[in-house]
Design an enzyme around this catalytic site. Structure first.
Site, PDB file in Angstrom:
ATOM      1  N   CYS A   1       0.803  -1.225   0.000  1.00 44.15           N
ATOM      2  CA  CYS A   1       0.000   0.000   0.000  1.00 44.15           C
ATOM      3  C   CYS A   1       0.836   1.276   0.000  1.00 44.15           C
ATOM      4  O   CYS A   1       0.284   2.372  -0.032  1.00 44.15           O
ATOM      5  CB  CYS A   1      -0.950  -0.020   1.193  1.00 44.15           C
ATOM      6  SG  CYS A   1      -1.985  -1.494   1.226  1.00 44.15           S
TER       7      CYS A   1
ATOM      8  N   HIS B   1      -2.293   7.968   6.176  1.00 45.32           N
ATOM      9  CA  HIS B   1      -2.579   6.660   5.586  1.00 45.32           C
ATOM     10  C   HIS B   1      -3.977   6.225   6.018  1.00 45.32           C
ATOM     11  O   HIS B   1      -4.743   5.737   5.201  1.00 45.32           O
ATOM     12  CB  HIS B   1      -1.520   5.650   6.027  1.00 45.32           C
ATOM     13  CG  HIS B   1      -1.644   4.318   5.382  1.00 45.32           C
ATOM     14  ND1 HIS B   1      -1.623   4.145   4.017  1.00 45.32           N
ATOM     15  CD2 HIS B   1      -1.806   3.069   5.913  1.00 45.32           C
ATOM     16  CE1 HIS B   1      -1.761   2.863   3.723  1.00 45.32           C
ATOM     17  NE2 HIS B   1      -1.869   2.192   4.861  1.00 45.32           N
TER      18      HIS B   1
ATOM     19  N   GLU C   1      -0.376   5.436  13.697  1.00 37.66           N
ATOM     20  CA  GLU C   1      -0.058   6.609  12.882  1.00 37.66           C
ATOM     21  C   GLU C   1      -0.127   7.890  13.710  1.00 37.66           C
ATOM     22  O   GLU C   1       0.665   8.817  13.507  1.00 37.66           O
ATOM     23  CB  GLU C   1      -0.972   6.697  11.668  1.00 37.66           C
ATOM     24  CG  GLU C   1      -0.497   7.722  10.658  1.00 37.66           C
ATOM     25  CD  GLU C   1      -1.200   7.646   9.317  1.00 37.66           C
ATOM     26  OE1 GLU C   1      -0.806   8.399   8.409  1.00 37.66           O
ATOM     27  OE2 GLU C   1      -2.139   6.833   9.172  1.00 37.66           O
TER      28      GLU C   1
ATOM     29  N   LYS D   1      -9.265   8.220   2.786  1.00 34.75           N
ATOM     30  CA  LYS D   1      -9.795   6.861   2.613  1.00 34.75           C
ATOM     31  C   LYS D   1     -11.194   6.748   3.214  1.00 34.75           C
ATOM     32  O   LYS D   1     -11.900   5.775   2.971  1.00 34.75           O
ATOM     33  CB  LYS D   1      -8.865   5.835   3.249  1.00 34.75           C
ATOM     34  CG  LYS D   1      -7.544   5.647   2.497  1.00 34.75           C
ATOM     35  CD  LYS D   1      -6.711   4.537   3.124  1.00 34.75           C
ATOM     36  CE  LYS D   1      -5.395   4.330   2.392  1.00 34.75           C
ATOM     37  NZ  LYS D   1      -4.440   5.434   2.588  1.00 34.75           N
TER      38      LYS D   1
ATOM     39  N   HIS E   1      -9.753   2.074   0.608  1.00 35.67           N
ATOM     40  CA  HIS E   1      -8.309   1.825   0.515  1.00 35.67           C
ATOM     41  C   HIS E   1      -8.004   1.254  -0.866  1.00 35.67           C
ATOM     42  O   HIS E   1      -8.330   0.108  -1.165  1.00 35.67           O
ATOM     43  CB  HIS E   1      -7.874   0.855   1.608  1.00 35.67           C
ATOM     44  CG  HIS E   1      -6.398   0.765   1.781  1.00 35.67           C
ATOM     45  ND1 HIS E   1      -5.495   1.331   0.883  1.00 35.67           N
ATOM     46  CD2 HIS E   1      -5.638   0.187   2.748  1.00 35.67           C
ATOM     47  CE1 HIS E   1      -4.276   1.092   1.308  1.00 35.67           C
ATOM     48  NE2 HIS E   1      -4.328   0.402   2.424  1.00 35.67           N
TER      49      HIS E   1
ATOM     50  N   PHE F   1       2.013  -3.338   3.979  1.00 33.14           N
ATOM     51  CA  PHE F   1       2.405  -4.609   4.566  1.00 33.14           C
ATOM     52  C   PHE F   1       3.890  -4.845   4.276  1.00 33.14           C
ATOM     53  O   PHE F   1       4.372  -4.590   3.171  1.00 33.14           O
ATOM     54  CB  PHE F   1       1.597  -5.757   3.964  1.00 33.14           C
ATOM     55  CG  PHE F   1       0.172  -5.834   4.438  1.00 33.14           C
ATOM     56  CD1 PHE F   1      -0.313  -5.030   5.444  1.00 33.14           C
ATOM     57  CD2 PHE F   1      -0.707  -6.745   3.851  1.00 33.14           C
ATOM     58  CE1 PHE F   1      -1.624  -5.110   5.875  1.00 33.14           C
ATOM     59  CE2 PHE F   1      -2.021  -6.839   4.267  1.00 33.14           C
ATOM     60  CZ  PHE F   1      -2.488  -6.022   5.285  1.00 33.14           C
TER      61      PHE F   1
END
Length: 411
Positions: free
Chosen positions: A162, A301, A312, A333, A338, A397
């Site tokens: 991502c 994010h 975050e 998002k 996402h 990831f």
């Protein structure tokens, strides 16, 4: 070192099939969440996604024959590139060997892989498409864009889950800054809304199982329960400033810094102390030569998972100290879902327009405060604010972190 600016953009998203509609949707807080229609989701616990409905490549100006030989993710990338080129101005005088394409995908041609594997199992190897390999590989969007527009410089695909779109833009920025290229089409594309992919993410407990479309993706909200799968593409045209000025190009924003780190912590979970993502932001600011207090906005994010926003928020505090409580943070998002490898590209576009227009995007759908998330998340709707610097964060990831520091263009 060269100055690097954004001179055009192209987007295909669940809330708009071009950059203008995307930006209008974001400012209005309009989301793209609905029950899944592209396949029968009855066997799944996850019932909703942020799909691009009734996708027609021909209606987007793509050649029908060529589009049939592209995976859906490449079609999205080609449509975004077409918009970008249409708004780029006159590029007839460029050196093609100093024009690059750095466009990635977190997963690549997942739809093609799934459909052709089913064909293989049902009908045998002779029925597998001769276009399987070029349709499924993650670098093909970059290759197709170069073929279409004759860009003969650096051409490659970064795959960092991502963080893909953010890393592609960041590495393209460095190519121009250090004098290797004059301009680069950069960003990401993704199309992974199919039963197999949803099942994999669902069984990891990363996707929300809610069916309340107005409360599906609610980053920083205490009741967040997982992310919503999105799809699409987001591309920017990065250009050396003097090169752009000579050809009379418009400038949307400037790229001032880039940070890339890894948590080195866990294959899917972010580091709880926020150190990795925090250092990505610190490195981006250091490259730009600015102090933390000069940053006014962060496009987070913000996936709407229980763990991400807590970590975050810690990362923002790690990077900014007390100033964390004096800047705005929001997650778009909450409207696009996402978009995986495309997220960083789309969110860089949104951040650039936020600087250009002086409007901070909201975190839509937010209602319930979380004691672990105590910053200003722009929960009241879009906010007018004249800021000079903003950061777009991406995390993937594997622990990948990418932070793009953008600056309001001042000539």
């Amino acid at each position: 070192m060269k100055r690097v600016v954004i001179t055009s953009a192209g987007a295909v998203t669940p809330v708009g099939l071009n950059t203008q509609t995307l930006w209008e949707s974001i400012v209005q807080g309009r989301h793209g969440f609905a029950p899944i229609t592209s396949f029968d989701a009855s066997r799944l616990e996850v019932k909703c996604a942020a799909e691009i409905k009734d996708w027609d490549p021909a209606a987007m100006g793509l050649n029908k024959k060529e589009a049939r030989r592209m995976d859906r993710y490449t079609q999205f990338a080609m449509a975004a590139a077409k918009e970008l080129m249409e708004h780029a101005g006159d590029l007839s005088g460029i050196d093609p060997f100093r024009a690059g394409v750095i466009v990635g995908s977190g997963i690549g041609g997942f739809d093609t892989t799934v459909s052709e594997h089913a064909k293989f199992m049902e009908k045998g190897p002779d029925r597998v498409s001769v276009f399987l390999v070029p349709m499924m590989i993650s670098n093909m969007a970059a290759g197709q864009i170069a073929i279409e527009y004759g860009f003969k410089g650096d051409n490659f695909s970064i795959v960092t889950a991502c963080s893909t779109g953010g890393n592609c833009i960041g590495e393209a920025y460095r190519k121009i800054k250090h004098g290797y290229l004059d301009l680069v089409i950069a960003g990401g594309a993704e199309a992974a809304i199919n039963e197999f992919a949803i099942a994999g993410f669902q069984n990891m407990n990363t996707l929300t199982k809610s069916t309340d479309c107005d409360r599906l993706s609610i980053p920083f909200d205490k009741e967040r329960s997982g992310f919503v799968m999105g799809e699409g593409a987001g591309l920017v045209l990065l250009e050396e400033y003097e090169h752009a000025k000579r050809r009379g190009a418009r400038v949307i924003a400037e790229v001032a810094g880039y940070g890339a780190t890894d948590d080195a912590h866990h294959i899917t979970g972010p580091s709880p102390d926020g150190e990795g993502a925090g250092h990505a932001m610190i490195n981006a600011m250091a490259e730009a030569g600015i102090a933390p207090g000069q940053v006014g906005y962060i496009n987070a994010h913000g996936t709407s998972t229980p763990l991400n926003e807590k970590c975050e928020t810690a990362a923002v505090k790690y990077a900014f100290g007390d100033h964390a409580y004096h800047l705005a943070v929001s997650s778009t998002k909450s409207m696009t879902g996402h978009m995986l490898g495309a997220a960083g590209g789309v969110e860089a576009i949104i951040t650039a327009f936020a600087l250009k227009d002086g409007i901070l995007p909201p975190t839509a759908g937010y209602r319930v405060p979380d004691e672990d998330c105590d910053l200003d998340y722009v929960t009241e709707g879009a906010r007018k604010a004249d800021i000079q610097y903003a950061i777009s964060n991406s995390m993937g990831f594997g622990g990948h972190n990418a932070s793009l520091l953008l600056k309001k263009f001042e000539g």
